[in-house]
Design a protein around this motif. Structure first.
Motif, PDB file in Angstrom:
ATOM      1  N   SER A  84      62.395 -27.659  72.042  1.00  0.00           N
ATOM      2  CA  SER A  84      63.255 -28.818  72.304  1.00  0.00           C
ATOM      3  C   SER A  84      64.719 -28.488  72.042  1.00  0.00           C
ATOM      4  CB  SER A  84      62.811 -30.001  71.430  1.00  0.00           C
ATOM      5  OG  SER A  84      61.555 -30.454  71.870  1.00  0.00           O
ATOM      6  N   SER A 143      62.390 -34.668  71.039  1.00  0.00           N
ATOM      7  CA  SER A 143      61.189 -34.236  70.334  1.00  0.00           C
ATOM      8  C   SER A 143      59.981 -34.745  71.097  1.00  0.00           C
ATOM      9  CB  SER A 143      61.181 -34.775  68.894  1.00  0.00           C
ATOM     10  OG  SER A 143      59.980 -34.417  68.253  1.00  0.00           O
ATOM     11  N   THR A 148      58.603 -34.217  64.438  1.00  0.00           N
ATOM     12  CA  THR A 148      58.980 -32.938  63.814  1.00  0.00           C
ATOM     13  C   THR A 148      60.044 -33.174  62.728  1.00  0.00           C
ATOM     14  OG1 THR A 148      58.510 -31.898  65.922  1.00  0.00           O
ATOM     15  CG2 THR A 148      59.732 -30.585  64.344  1.00  0.00           C
ATOM     16  N   GLN A 285      60.978 -17.084  71.640  1.00  0.00           N
ATOM     17  CA  GLN A 285      60.070 -18.198  71.330  1.00  0.00           C
ATOM     18  C   GLN A 285      58.962 -18.275  72.363  1.00  0.00           C
ATOM     19  OE1 GLN A 285      60.888 -22.181  72.220  1.00  0.00           O
ATOM     20  NE2 GLN A 285      59.276 -22.914  70.902  1.00  0.00           N
TER      21      GLN A 285
HETATM   22  O1  PA5 Z   1      57.083 -24.768  71.965  1.00  0.00           O
HETATM   23  C1  PA5 Z   1      56.692 -25.630  71.195  1.00  0.00           C
HETATM   24  O2  PA5 Z   1      55.747 -26.385  71.468  1.00  0.00           O
HETATM   25  C2  PA5 Z   1      57.389 -25.860  69.873  1.00  0.00           C
HETATM   26  O3  PA5 Z   1      58.330 -24.873  69.606  1.00  0.00           O
HETATM   27  C3  PA5 Z   1      58.079 -27.201  69.874  1.00  0.00           C
HETATM   28  O4  PA5 Z   1      58.984 -27.259  70.935  1.00  0.00           O
HETATM   29  C4  PA5 Z   1      58.821 -27.472  68.556  1.00  0.00           C
HETATM   30  O5  PA5 Z   1      57.949 -27.327  67.473  1.00  0.00           O
HETATM   31  C5  PA5 Z   1      59.424 -28.870  68.554  1.00  0.00           C
HETATM   32  O6  PA5 Z   1      58.443 -29.817  68.764  1.00  0.00           O
HETATM   33  P1  PA5 Z   1      58.793 -31.308  69.159  1.00  0.00           P
HETATM   34  O7  PA5 Z   1      59.455 -31.310  70.474  1.00  0.00           O
HETATM   35  O8  PA5 Z   1      57.466 -32.008  69.200  1.00  0.00           O
HETATM   36  O9  PA5 Z   1      59.691 -31.855  68.082  1.00  0.00           O
END
Ligand code: PA5
Length: 434
Positions: A84, A143, A148, A285
């Motif tokens: 995100s 999010s 989170t 990531q």
């Molecule tokens: O790729 C992913 O699923 C994670 O890196 C999420 O993006 C990250 O943990 C943030 O999660 P969220 O958008 O639910 O706050």
């Protein structure tokens, strides 16, 4: 994908054609699994067809919201972490002026864009509050889960600041929430407070969400052309359905897996353009969370050349031989620079007079490539035509597709991230969360 070319010639001294012939049929099966929806993690394949099925109404709303934010703000604060956060950050750094946030308002022609909710540092939060003093700002809180911890804490503080600065009603015009269509604490809060919301589709995981409103709203606020981004992602999605010889994503997925089977446990994504630094963070990531599981995976690392040749260069040339490099090469700078003549030549640089800086950069790349090949480091090259939205739309989809294929080749579910929960469980226990 005509403005993206993948070249694996510099890995051929380290692998055999037989290995490519052996693995490419499996690559085809992996690609078909993504297309047909039979891949492991099949609930999270929405990104594969997304460029064809775009919600055009929401896309228009994103552009209208971006214009509103641009008109009313000196600063946009994007609150989000992981998937995100990294896509938007990567795109804005890639497409914008290298000193975007530091330019004066007129030259920048849009608000400064800063990020929050990416850590739990009190210093960072306090410094951000200092930055917002006396400035008009808007917030885009992002999010998918809406729960989170890092973004939730930052957003609580920023929401309070927005309300105290602009009043409850004014805050509604300045807070934009990107979250689940229906569920989660953020969706509930946004509905209750009357914020404009954008959807993270159910079937698209965070790290595959850059081409949804998660990435598109902040990217559009920077003044980038998100139409071009999406159109080129669509072209890339077409190319990704082609056969191996015409499909850079399948080639990349195949060769990196062969290298991995040859004992190359680390892939280093390197670039000679600093604007690619956060593309590498996004890529880390994407590949790290998608592939690093069940005791398997290629460890994704990155370096910024030539700067890191003065720190990691020794290791890359001469250290443990378990690394391969993927060069992200931007073939045309936005603006070149002609090196001049100095009468005294005290620095001895006149041999470069009349040369473009891009030429020097290119020779540094070629010299490093030769040296690393001599040192036993296979190299893959992704040539991108330029640092435009067209090239970036291609690149995002290329990396996402190759990642889905590559995870399938590794025999993991590329679309879950069970390991991310372990630290949270311990943190919540230590914090006494019920
Ligand atoms: O790729 C992913 O699923 C994670 O890196 C999420 O993006 C990250 O943990 C943030 O999660 P969220 O958008 O639910 O706050």
């Amino acid at each position: 994908m005509e403005n993206l070319r993948f070249n694996y010639q510099s890995s051929l001294p380290f692998i055999t054609q037989q290995e490519i012939d052996y693995l490419s049929p499996y690559t085809k099966i992996a690609s078909e699994a993504l297309q047909s929806g039979s891949s492991p993690g099949s609930d999270f394949l929405g990104w594969v067809k997304m460029p064809f099925l775009y919600d055009t109404k929401e896309f228009e709303r994103v552009k209208i919201a971006a214009d509103k934010i641009r008109n009313q703000s000196d600063i946009l604060v994007v609150v989000g972490i992981g998937g995100s956060y990294l896509g938007a950050k990567a795109a804005i750094e890639f497409l914008s002026h290298s000193f975007y946030n530091n330019l004066d308002n007129e030259k920048r022609n849009g608000p400064a864009i800063v990020f929050a909710g990416i850590n739990l540092s009190p210093d960072y939060l306090n410094d951000l509050l200092d930055l917002l003093e006396g400035k008009d700002f808007s917030i885009n809180v992002i999010s998918k889960s809406g729960t989170t911890t890092e973004p939730a804490i930052s957003f609580r503080v920023l929401k309070e600041l927005t309300e105290s600065r602009y009043g409850k009603v004014g805050a509604k015009d300045r807070i934009f929430a990107t979250t689940d269509r229906q569920k989660g604490a953020l969706k509930q809060l946004a509905d209750q407070e009357g914020y404009e919301t954008f959807v993270v589709p159910d079937d698209i995981g965070g790290r595959f969400s850059v081409l949804t409103p998660v990435g598109l709203l902040p990217i559009a606020v920077s003044g980038a052309n998100i139409n071009a981004l999406i159109n080129r992602a669509l072209d890339a999605a077409n190319t990704c359905q082609k056969k191996f010889d015409e499909n850079p994503a399948l080639q990349y997925a195949t060769i990196r897996n062969i290298l991995n089977r040859r004992g190359k446990a680390i892939e280093m994504l390197v670039s000679y353009e600093p604007r690619c630094q956060y593309i590498a963070e996004w890529w880390k990531q994407l590949y790290g969370e998608s592939e690093g599981k069940d005791g398997k995976g290629i460890f994704p690392a990155s370096a910024n050349f030539t700067a890191d040749l003065h720190s990691l260069g020794q290791f890359l040339q001469d250290g443990t031989r378990n690394i391969f490099e993927t060069i992200l090469n931007i073939t045309k700078p936005k603006r070149d620079f002609l090196l001049g003549e100095d009468v005294d030549n005290l620095d001895g640089l006149n041999y470069l007079s009349g040369k473009k800086l891009s030429y020097v950069n290119e020779k540094a790349m070629q010299g490093t490539l030769e040296a690393h090949l001599d040192g036993g480091v296979p190299n893959l090259i992704i040539d991108l035509e330029d640092a435009s939205e067209h090239s970036l739309g291609n690149l995002f989809y290329f990396f996402e597709y190759a990642c889905g294929v590559s995870g399938n080749l590794l025999g993991v579910n590329p679309f879950d991230q069970p390991g991310v929960e372990a630290y949270k469980k311990n943190m919540f226990r230590l914090l006494g969360k019920k």
